[in-house]
Design an enzyme around this catalytic site. Sequence first.
Site, PDB file in Angstrom:
ATOM      1  N   GLY A  14      40.342  39.130  42.991  1.00  0.00           N
ATOM      2  CA  GLY A  14      41.015  39.451  41.746  1.00  0.00           C
ATOM      3  C   GLY A  14      39.977  39.813  40.702  1.00  0.00           C
ATOM      4  CB  CYS A  15      39.834  39.291  37.033  1.00  0.00           C
ATOM      5  SG  CYS A  15      38.677  39.481  35.662  1.00  0.00           S
ATOM      6  CG  PHE A  16      34.432  41.671  38.625  1.00  0.00           C
ATOM      7  CD1 PHE A  16      34.724  41.629  37.264  1.00  0.00           C
ATOM      8  CD2 PHE A  16      33.947  42.873  39.147  1.00  0.00           C
ATOM      9  CE1 PHE A  16      34.531  42.733  36.459  1.00  0.00           C
ATOM     10  CE2 PHE A  16      33.749  43.987  38.341  1.00  0.00           C
ATOM     11  CZ  PHE A  16      34.046  43.910  36.985  1.00  0.00           C
TER      12      PHE A  16
END
Length: 322
Positions: A14-16
């Site tokens: 997902g969002c890093f």
Amino acid sequence: MKSETMKEIYFAGGCFWGTDHFFKQVRGVITTEPGYVNGHTNKPIYEEVNTDTTGYAEAVKVIYDPKEVRLELLIKLFFETIDPTSLNKQGNDVGTRYRTGVYYTNAKDKAVTDAFFNKIERMYFRPIVVERKPLEVFYPAEDWHRDYLIRNPNGYCHIEPHLFAYASKANPKKPRYKRESQSFLKKKLTPLQYAVTQKKATEQPFDNLYWNENRKGIYVDITTGEPLFLSSDKYDSGSGWPSFTRPIDDSLIIEKPHKSGGKTRVEVRSKTGNSHLGHLFNDGPLHKGGLRYSINSASLRFIPKEDMEKEGYGIYLFLFME
């Protein structure tokens, strides 16, 4: 630049921002770097990846010391941060750039990753949609993505805050083990244990403590307490001695070829204690590598899974997956 003793693995979760911050907490992780993996354009930028037309996923490059943290633990921790049954969606983030994946760079890491997935897939009623693929390409993200949650502690993150504390405690430093003197071992061990571990004796088949032990747990060196084998790698070879397909870690044992009766045999000894454990043969289960570590019960101490935490072996519980 990565040292020759370090290894690397790539996680798309997902969002890093959150994945990057999460792995920074793990003891044994040397550096992390957010970036973009396995797309089809050259030198992508954040705005392009955000269109979901480049094929890239937001990911984090993790460089770690394999002597301090095992790849299996890193993958297990990664799964704590994602819903592995959710396709192209983690938290509030939706799109193919937010797909999940584990990306490796060599065959050994592929084998470790495949083994983990094979175990964990049985734990879910819905299909696992996490990619497991070779790394094709990785481009570092723009500088403003690095250490984002350190610079913006209230910034958006799909990972629950308590998991960052969990990651910091998930890989405590392993206890040190030491080789004891011969005089100490003579007092500590039974005559059979001393004869096996120090004089290379062999106990009787089918008449020893662990040949038919089937409980879950860990087997440690009777002389030092150092972990050597897991019950999950034990099988009934029909030989009458405890048989394992592999040690917990190859670095924990020594394999010494020697001549015996005109044949070459491979003795197995513990690394720290230098105890004679048994012998290694090539007639083990083929689907598990074809090896058989035939080990004397007298060289081992078995600790049931339910006692591992209080006995100081809780750091190995992650290796047991129901």
